[in-house]
Write a protein that holds these residues in place. Structure first.
Motif, PDB file in Angstrom:
ATOM      1  N   GLY A  51       0.722  -1.240  -0.008  1.00 58.26           N
ATOM      2  CA  GLY A  51      -0.065   0.088   0.065  1.00 58.26           C
ATOM      3  C   GLY A  51       0.774   1.296  -0.055  1.00 58.26           C
ATOM      4  N   GLU A  52       2.056   0.951   0.222  1.00 57.72           N
ATOM      5  CA  GLU A  52       2.986   2.500   0.233  1.00 57.72           C
ATOM      6  C   GLU A  52       3.512   2.467  -1.145  1.00 57.72           C
ATOM      7  N   ALA A  53       2.807   2.148  -1.961  1.00 57.99           N
ATOM      8  CA  ALA A  53       3.471   2.176  -3.596  1.00 57.99           C
ATOM      9  C   ALA A  53       3.574   3.482  -3.974  1.00 57.99           C
ATOM     10  N   ILE A  54       2.413   4.198  -3.474  1.00 58.47           N
ATOM     11  CA  ILE A  54       2.237   5.612  -3.841  1.00 58.47           C
ATOM     12  C   ILE A  54       2.141   6.456  -2.443  1.00 58.47           C
ATOM     13  N   ARG A  55       3.358   7.243  -2.371  1.00 60.52           N
ATOM     14  CA  ARG A  55       3.319   7.952  -1.127  1.00 60.52           C
ATOM     15  C   ARG A  55       2.978   9.348  -1.339  1.00 60.52           C
ATOM     16  N   GLN A  56       2.299  10.089  -0.390  1.00 54.57           N
ATOM     17  CA  GLN A  56       1.677  11.314  -0.770  1.00 54.57           C
ATOM     18  C   GLN A  56       2.758  12.283  -0.534  1.00 54.57           C
ATOM     19  N   LEU A  57       3.687  12.564  -1.638  1.00 53.50           N
ATOM     20  CA  LEU A  57       4.803  13.485  -1.593  1.00 53.50           C
ATOM     21  C   LEU A  57       4.194  15.010  -1.634  1.00 53.50           C
ATOM     22  N   LYS A  58       4.922  15.773  -1.068  1.00 50.68           N
ATOM     23  CA  LYS A  58       4.510  17.388  -1.270  1.00 50.68           C
ATOM     24  C   LYS A  58       5.617  17.915  -1.995  1.00 50.68           C
ATOM     25  N   TRP A  59       5.177  19.105  -2.594  1.00 51.80           N
ATOM     26  CA  TRP A  59       5.844  19.843  -3.774  1.00 51.80           C
ATOM     27  C   TRP A  59       7.131  20.272  -3.193  1.00 51.80           C
ATOM     28  N   GLN A  60       7.194  20.730  -1.772  1.00 57.36           N
ATOM     29  CA  GLN A  60       8.471  21.205  -1.082  1.00 57.36           C
ATOM     30  C   GLN A  60       9.353  19.913  -1.275  1.00 57.36           C
ATOM     31  N   GLU A  61       9.196  18.640  -1.329  1.00 54.01           N
ATOM     32  CA  GLU A  61      10.362  17.885  -1.369  1.00 54.01           C
ATOM     33  C   GLU A  61      10.989  17.822  -2.620  1.00 54.01           C
ATOM     34  N   VAL A  62      10.220  17.993  -3.919  1.00 49.12           N
ATOM     35  CA  VAL A  62      10.818  17.989  -4.906  1.00 49.12           C
ATOM     36  C   VAL A  62      11.572  19.466  -5.117  1.00 49.12           C
ATOM     37  N   ARG A  63      10.915  20.680  -4.447  1.00 47.51           N
ATOM     38  CA  ARG A  63      11.755  21.953  -4.316  1.00 47.51           C
ATOM     39  C   ARG A  63      13.115  21.330  -3.936  1.00 47.51           C
ATOM     40  N   ASN A  64      13.072  20.717  -2.662  1.00 46.53           N
ATOM     41  CA  ASN A  64      14.446  20.689  -1.812  1.00 46.53           C
ATOM     42  C   ASN A  64      15.398  19.978  -2.686  1.00 46.53           C
ATOM     43  N   GLN A  65      15.023  19.175  -3.799  1.00 48.86           N
ATOM     44  CA  GLN A  65      16.087  18.316  -4.533  1.00 48.86           C
ATOM     45  C   GLN A  65      16.784  19.402  -5.636  1.00 48.86           C
ATOM     46  N   LEU A  66      16.212  20.376  -5.698  1.00 51.16           N
ATOM     47  CA  LEU A  66      16.765  21.552  -6.985  1.00 51.16           C
ATOM     48  C   LEU A  66      17.989  22.097  -6.524  1.00 51.16           C
ATOM     49  N   GLU A  67      19.080  22.398  -7.295  1.00 57.78           N
ATOM     50  CA  GLU A  67      20.158  23.067  -7.288  1.00 57.78           C
ATOM     51  C   GLU A  67      19.758  24.496  -7.590  1.00 57.78           C
ATOM     52  N   LEU A  68      20.635  25.467  -7.365  1.00 54.90           N
ATOM     53  CA  LEU A  68      20.475  26.829  -7.466  1.00 54.90           C
ATOM     54  C   LEU A  68      19.795  27.301  -8.822  1.00 54.90           C
ATOM     55  N   LYS A  69      20.476  26.777 -10.064  1.00 56.98           N
ATOM     56  CA  LYS A  69      19.845  27.146 -11.297  1.00 56.98           C
ATOM     57  C   LYS A  69      19.003  26.149 -11.788  1.00 56.98           C
TER      58      LYS A  69
END
Length: 883
Positions: A442-460
């Motif tokens: 049931g954990e196949a789809i975790r409810q990610l938040k957009w902030q988690e994506v943002r935190n993976q981005l480098e400066l540019k």
């Protein structure tokens, strides 16, 4: 009637006598009292109390009579009804099926309780949007009730009413009304006009009339139903709350906003108190009230409701992954599609009114992260988990075997419908058994938040989720709109950017029937705004449609992670012309992902050291040396040989008589790549001529050995559009046409051509009865084990195409290889030229394996090399990388 308080008192008195005076816990009457009190609590929506008593009663029955006794079947059925009310469809289905088996073994199919279970199962499948299965069970239970009970029985009226509900859901209002009226008449005669079931008939008829625009007639029935429910059930009953909700919807559509809001709020309070926040009825009232506030532009009030609604929606959908097969999950997810369209509509509305988005843009990005590729992610997770445990591995092997049999049945000239139905049923049962056995699935789809994506981005860096949704309101006809949700490293909220209507993009993509040079030149050209030969719409370029609106948000950005949606899957974004000298790839490093959630879920996953490879090329499609030599001579060296010589738009509808031509560039390509791979110190197996069979390919992913880390396939590819929307009239019957063209399953309408395939393509049969037919469909590929494969290169025509289905993207080879476990894919978007493709591929491997560049950089450099030679995008831009 309905004096719950007095009934509860009497049940408790009887139970007390058994427990305190008689101290007899094994008497059947004691167990029955517990069961009946549980039924009472269930009717009062006291679900926790009911569940405890049901379990206690069921345990007593097992101890006294065993698990095959009819009393145990009754307990199972009652508990199933409880869990269905709670939205726990997994438990409900399991218990109903268990109860059904007990009754059928003991009494056959004519027992009223057995029939009731069929009826309840049909209700469950309707809730899961499995309408075909629901209809069959509703009709079967209705027929059995007519035979066993007669047409004047209240249970028969329930069958009519439920079947009418289904037909109304399917839009067949005429059938629904006829059944509603018949059911209402029976209930009036048998139960009287003060009974809650009669009120339900009134309510259902009112819903139907409202849908037909008969508001006055609907209001009269709603009010009558509400009065009955208030008098009989009281003002804190969920059915009374339903009356309020239905009236609120009616008044909102009639512009009586004051009454609508009052009824919405009152209904919400009742549902929250009685049903709890994870019940579908509570979730639906959140949506209704939020939509009401959005229309009224009361955004502060709608924000909180929308956040709660979309969070709970994801909880409900995630539950489906714990017990539904892929086909069933696909049905279930359709229930939630409208929610995505509504969200897009709300975003457009706020943008158009220059209103702050508040938390709506965040909700939108989170919604996309959860929904995009939902079923694909579930399928991939299922395959990965199944390989880790012996029992589940065995079940998965049986499932794969069953699906291979299904694929074989589909490949026959004439399909055996009965045999196919049996295999599909077996496949579904095995898949569900596998899902139930896998802990944590049931954990196949975790409810990610957009902030988690943002935190993976480098400066540019930037992350972009493209979305498309159906948009309609009172001032505009139905239209599909495209938009983008953009995240930058320091953002406090995503940016919503409207882009274009789908018809604008269609005008660019559909100018050419065949996906050849003229098509590519037209689509990827730079628009000359001064042209007086084209209309304004025709003169729009891809850059103006897709990327120009995004320019204000991309200043200083170097790398863009993006996930396409809808028709954007059919475009190589790198090759889009910004002006007459510059392409998009000159401005940005573009990384195409199935979903930007991969930035989070793939974190820390490094590519393994490449040790082995398998190469397919120079394939003999005739498996005959004489014909092979003749094919060499037929190739016009002055022309452009394409890796898809059949023009699917104009070929005879049966495709019999057509054949796949030998590709000389493919043989050269495979030989050269083999040399490069060996030079890099990597072990390679080369499959050419008659050796490049479908059997040999399937052995690479047979779950007994690790698949090659590089899989290069240089051959013909095919893709046929959905026959329901694209098929031209033909004098040939559907049964005579090949399954690869007419199948409703999109994964059977795309594939790769292997050795000896011409015989099956012409005749519909393999060369021998034991042999594979040489036509490797996407469906078959999806059943393989390619988890060890780092990169698949599909050096063939249109391998990136397929049916586009909502948030699931492209149903074709791309999806097949991803389900099989492949990490990276290079595939084509049009009919690529043979010789230039060969040059592109060999150059790519030199950059990747010899010069040690990344896969993404190597493809870009190889394409730039051909571009520097002055070649048009047609020759080099057909290939895209999906990571």
């Amino acid at each position: 009637m309905y004096n719950y308080e007095k009934a509860e008192f009497l049940y408790l008195e009887v139970i007390k006598i058994f427990e305190d005076r008689l101290k007899n816990f094994s008497h059947p009457f004691y167990s029955n009292c517990l069961n009946n009190l549980a039924n009472l609590y269930k009717d009062e929506y006291k679900f926790e109390k009911a569940e405890k008593l049901y379990l206690q009663s069921a345990e007593l029955v097992i101890n006294n009579f065993g698990a095959n006794h009819e009393d145990y079947a009754i307990r199972l059925s009652n508990m199933a009804s409880l869990y269905m009310n709670l939205g726990n469809y997994k438990k409900a289905e399991s218990l109903y099926l268990n109860s059904k088996d007990i009754y059928e073994a003991k009494y056959g199919k004519v027992h009223p309780d057995y029939i009731s279970i069929l009826h309840n199962l049909a209700i469950l499948y309707k809730k899961l949007a499995n309408f075909e299965k629901a209809e069959l069970l509703f009709i079967e239970s209705k027929t059995l009730r007519e035979q066993a009970l007669g047409k004047e029985h209240v249970d028969y009226s329930s069958s009519l009413n439920s079947l009418a509900n289904l037909y109304m859901k399917l839009g067949d209002f005429e059938k629904a009304e006829q059944l509603y009226l018949e059911s209402k008449t029976i209930r009036e005669i048998v139960l009287g006009k003060e009974h809650p079931e009669y009120a339900t008939s009134l309510d259902n008829l009112a819903i139907l009339y409202k849908k037909e625009g008969k508001f006055e007639k609907a209001e009269q029935l709603y009010l009558e139903s509400k009065t009955i429910r208030e008098n009989v059930l009281g003002k804190e009953h969920p059915e009374y709350a339903s009356s309020l909700n239905n009236l609120a919807i009616l008044y909102e559509e009639s512009s009586n906003y004051k009454e609508a809001e009052r009824f919405y709020l009152e209904s919400k309070v009742i549902r929250e108190k009685i049903l709890g926040k994870e019940h579908l009825d509570y979730i639906s009232i959140l949506k209704n009230l939020a939509c009401f506030y959005e229309v009224q532009k009361r955004f502060i009030e709608s924000n909180e409701l929308l956040m709660e609604f979309y969070t709970l929606e994801q909880v409900m959908l995630a539950k489906g992954t714990t017990f539904l097969s892929e086909r069933e999950l696909n049905n279930y997810i359709s229930i939630f599609k409208q929610n995505g369209d509504d969200l897009g509509k709300y975003l457009i509305s706020r943008y158009s009114n220059n209103t702050p988005f508040g938390i709506l843009a965040s909700i939108g990005y989170n919604h996309v992260l959860f929904h995009k590729g939902f079923i694909l992610a579930s399928s991939i997770k299922l395959n990965v988990n199944a390989s880790q445990y012996p029992l589940e591995y065995e079940i998965n092997c049986k499932l794969k075997s069953c699906r291979r049999q299904i694929a074989f049945e589909y490949s026959k000239p004439k399909i055996n419908g009965v045999r196919l139905a049996e295999l599909e049923e077996k496949s579904s049962a095995l898949e569900k058994e596998l899902i139930n056995n896998l802990a944590g699935y049931g954990e196949a789809i975790r409810q990610l938040k957009w902030q988690e994506v943002r935190n993976q981005l480098e400066l540019k860096d930037a992350a972009i989720e493209f979305i498309h949704f159906k948009f309609n309101d009172k001032n505009q006809t139905d239209s599909f709109m495209y938009a983008a949700l953009v995240i930058l490293p320091n953002d406090t909220t995503p940016h919503f950017v409207p882009l274009f209507e789908e018809k604008k993009l269609n005008q660019l993509l559909l100018n050419s029937q065949s996906r050849r040079m003229d098509y590519v030149a037209e689509v990827y050209r730079f628009a000359n705004d001064k042209s007086d030969t084209l209309s304004i719409d025709q003169n729009r370029s891809l850059y103006e449609l897709i990327w120009k609106p995004l320019e204000p948000y991309l200043k200083g950005v170097n790398k863009i992670y993006f996930s396409p949606s809808g028709l954007l899957h059919r475009i190589n974004q790198n090759a889009i012309a910004v002006n007459d000298r510059t392409m998009l790839s000159d401005q940005y490093e573009l990384v195409q992902l199935a979903s930007t959630r991969q930035l989070v879920t793939n974190e820390g996953i490094a590519m393994s050291k490449i040790l082995n490879a398998s190469i397919y090329g120079g394939i003999n499609f005739d498996m005959d040396s004489t014909a092979l030599m003749a094919t060499h001579h037929e190739i016009d060296t002055n022309g452009i040989a394409l890796r898809s010589e059949l023009s699917f738009s104009y070929t005879d509808s049966t495709l019999r008589g057509g054949s796949w031509n030998y590709l000389s560039g493919s043989e050269q390509e495979a030989t050269e790549i083999n040399k490069i791979i060996h030079k890099a110190g990597i072990k390679a197996n080369l499959f050419k001529g008659n050796d490049a069979t479908e059997e040999a390919f399937k052995k690479l992913g047979d779950y007994k050995t690790e698949s090659p880390q590089i899989l290069h396939i240089s051959t013909h590819g095919f893709f046929f559009p959905d026959p329901k929307v694209s098929r031209m009239p033909s004098a040939v019957t559907l049964q005579e046409e090949p399954v690869f063209k007419i199948s409703e399953h999109p994964m059977l309408r795309s594939g790769l051509i292997m050795a000896g395939a011409n015989h099956a393509w012409k005749t519909g049969k393999p060369i021998t009865q034991e042999a594979e037919d040489g036509i490797l469909t996407a469906y078959e590929i999806s059943q393989l084990n390619l988890r060890n494969t780092e990169l698949v290169v599909l050096s063939a025509c249109e391998t990136g195409l397929g049916d586009i289905q909502g948030n699931e993207g492209v149903y074709g080879l791309q999806r097949a290889f991803k389900i099989a476990g492949v990490k990276n894919l290079i595939m084509s978007l049009w009919q690529v030229p043979d010789q230039q493709t060969s040059e592109l591929m060999t150059t790519f491997y030199k950059y990747w394996l010899i010069k040690k560049k990344s896969i993404r950089e190597s493809l870009k450099l190889a394409q730039n090399d051909l571009r520097k030679k002055g070649l048009e995008p047609f020759y080099w831009a057909g290939f895209v990388l999906v990571e």
